[in-house]
Design a protein around this motif. Structure first.
Motif, PDB file in Angstrom:
ATOM      1  N   ASN A  85       0.937  -1.213  -0.146  1.00 40.38           N
ATOM      2  CA  ASN A  85       0.081   0.203   0.163  1.00 40.38           C
ATOM      3  C   ASN A  85       0.788   1.302  -0.098  1.00 40.38           C
ATOM      4  O   ASN A  85       0.464   2.328   0.151  1.00 40.38           O
ATOM      5  CB  ASN A  85      -1.108   0.088   1.151  1.00 40.38           C
ATOM      6  CG  ASN A  85      -0.542  -0.186   2.408  1.00 40.38           C
ATOM      7  OD1 ASN A  85       0.787   0.141   2.602  1.00 40.38           O
ATOM      8  ND2 ASN A  85      -1.007  -0.304   3.576  1.00 40.38           N
ATOM      9  N   THR A 129      -6.220   3.471   4.025  1.00 44.11           N
ATOM     10  CA  THR A 129      -5.243   2.773   3.942  1.00 44.11           C
ATOM     11  C   THR A 129      -4.194   3.764   3.266  1.00 44.11           C
ATOM     12  O   THR A 129      -4.432   4.902   3.048  1.00 44.11           O
ATOM     13  CB  THR A 129      -5.285   1.600   2.860  1.00 44.11           C
ATOM     14  OG1 THR A 129      -5.105   2.104   1.882  1.00 44.11           O
ATOM     15  CG2 THR A 129      -6.272   0.757   3.417  1.00 44.11           C
ATOM     16  N   ASN A 282     -13.655   5.114   3.773  1.00 45.67           N
ATOM     17  CA  ASN A 282     -13.030   3.705   3.411  1.00 45.67           C
ATOM     18  C   ASN A 282     -14.667   2.689   3.482  1.00 45.67           C
ATOM     19  O   ASN A 282     -15.288   2.873   4.577  1.00 45.67           O
ATOM     20  CB  ASN A 282     -11.975   3.308   4.295  1.00 45.67           C
ATOM     21  CG  ASN A 282     -12.004   1.717   4.007  1.00 45.67           C
ATOM     22  OD1 ASN A 282     -12.631   0.927   4.567  1.00 45.67           O
ATOM     23  ND2 ASN A 282     -10.850   1.425   3.216  1.00 45.67           N
TER      24      ASN A 282
END
Length: 318
Positions: A85, A129, A282
């Motif tokens: 990520n 993230t 998210n």
């Protein structure tokens, strides 16, 4: 050859029949697409482009523990990683630089540690993230927490009544190696967190200080509360550093159904003449079998490059 195999089998059985050891192996992987402004596609030789960024990576993790006859558990962990990520150009071996000793509700960890409260317990608005951080749009006013949050030292964790307490001390916040430090480094750090449940509410307090090249102190608090089928979190952090900074943040998270979760976060921060706001969202859905898909966005406004970064992807747990 047959005798050799029999001998090896016998030795293996003898070792594992007398040791109270546990070794577990797990794996993970991820794949995502990121868009925004000029996406960042590397590290050392990074360049900004106006296209869509594709990222993927994975990890294999090893957890090892054993328990003495007296009931003390000794554990450590490590792994092989390719960050899934964050844009990177390296593969890495992680962990194996700290050992934990646990008994009667008390845990002592020695080695490479994260400084408790160093990153700011009052920052609760970052719910997405790190994928969206590579989208190109940025903020430059939300920077609370001390600059050095990792080093060689120890942490001690226990409970006092219903409160969870963790204290940490860095012998060296900038050690030359990952597995050693000397006690006269001149670069020290200390931090403490206290989490106290109060019915449907949990209050967390944190304080950290580092000394050496620069003396920095951060203090913060957060409150989480069960509300409307979800959890509402509020936080505040203030850092005394070369240019002082502070932030206020809020987040709300919950479930849409048994397989779908969501989180919304907002942060308002300032450092000197710089000020920014950041909103993150998210949504994650489990597909079963350790597979999940997600979508998220990060909207930045104020100091920096204002705009919205978007990421979609999938994660796998093995």
């Amino acid at each position: 050859m047959k005798k050799l195999l029999i001998m090896i089998s016998a030795m293996t059985a003898a070792v594992f029949s007398t040791a109270k050891a546990d070794v577990t192996v797990s794996g993970s992987a991820g794949l995502a697409m990121v868009s925004g402004g000029n996406v960042l596609d590397g590290t050392g030789n990074s360049r900004s482009t106006s296209g869509t960024l594709f990222e993927q990576g994975g990890a294999v993790s090893f957890a090892m523990s054993t328990t003495t006859a007296g009931g003390m558990t000794v554990s450590t962990s490590g792994g092989i990683t390719m960050d899934s990520n964050d844009a990177t150009d390296t593969k890495a071996v992680s962990g194996l630089a700290a050992i934990s000793f646990a008994a009667d509700g008390f845990t002592l960890t020695v080695g490479d540690i994260d400084l408790p409260a160093g990153g700011g317990v009052g920052e609760v608005g970052a719910v997405a993230t790190a994928h969206v951080d590579n989208g190109g749009y940025t903020q430059t006013g939300i920077v609370t927490g001390v600059s050095d949050t990792e080093g060689y030292g120890f942490t001690a964790s226990t409970t006092v009544g219903s409160a969870s307490v963790t204290f940490g001390y860095l012998l060296d916040k900038r050690p030359e190696g990952k597995n050693n430090a000397e006690s006269a480094s001149g670069h020290y750090g200390s931090g403490v967190t206290v989490a106290m449940p109060m019915g449907d509410m949990t209050v967390t307090l944190g304080y950290a200080n580092v000394t050496g090249t620069a003396d920095e102190t951060t203090a913060g608090a957060s409150v989480s509360y069960a509300l409307g089928g979800g959890t509402l979190s509020l936080g505040y952090e203030s850092t005394d550093e070369a240019t002082d900074s502070s932030s206020m943040s809020a987040a709300y998270s919950g479930s849409l159904d048994a397989d779908t979760t969501y989180a919304v976060g907002y942060t308002d921060g300032e450092q000197g003449s710089l000020a920014s706001t950041q909103t993150e969202v998210n949504i994650t859905r489990s597909l079963g079998g350790g597979v999940s898909v997600f979508g998220e966005l990060q909207s930045n406004d104020g100091s920096g490059t204002s705009g919205t970064n978007i990421a979609v992807g999938t994660t796998f747990a093995f």
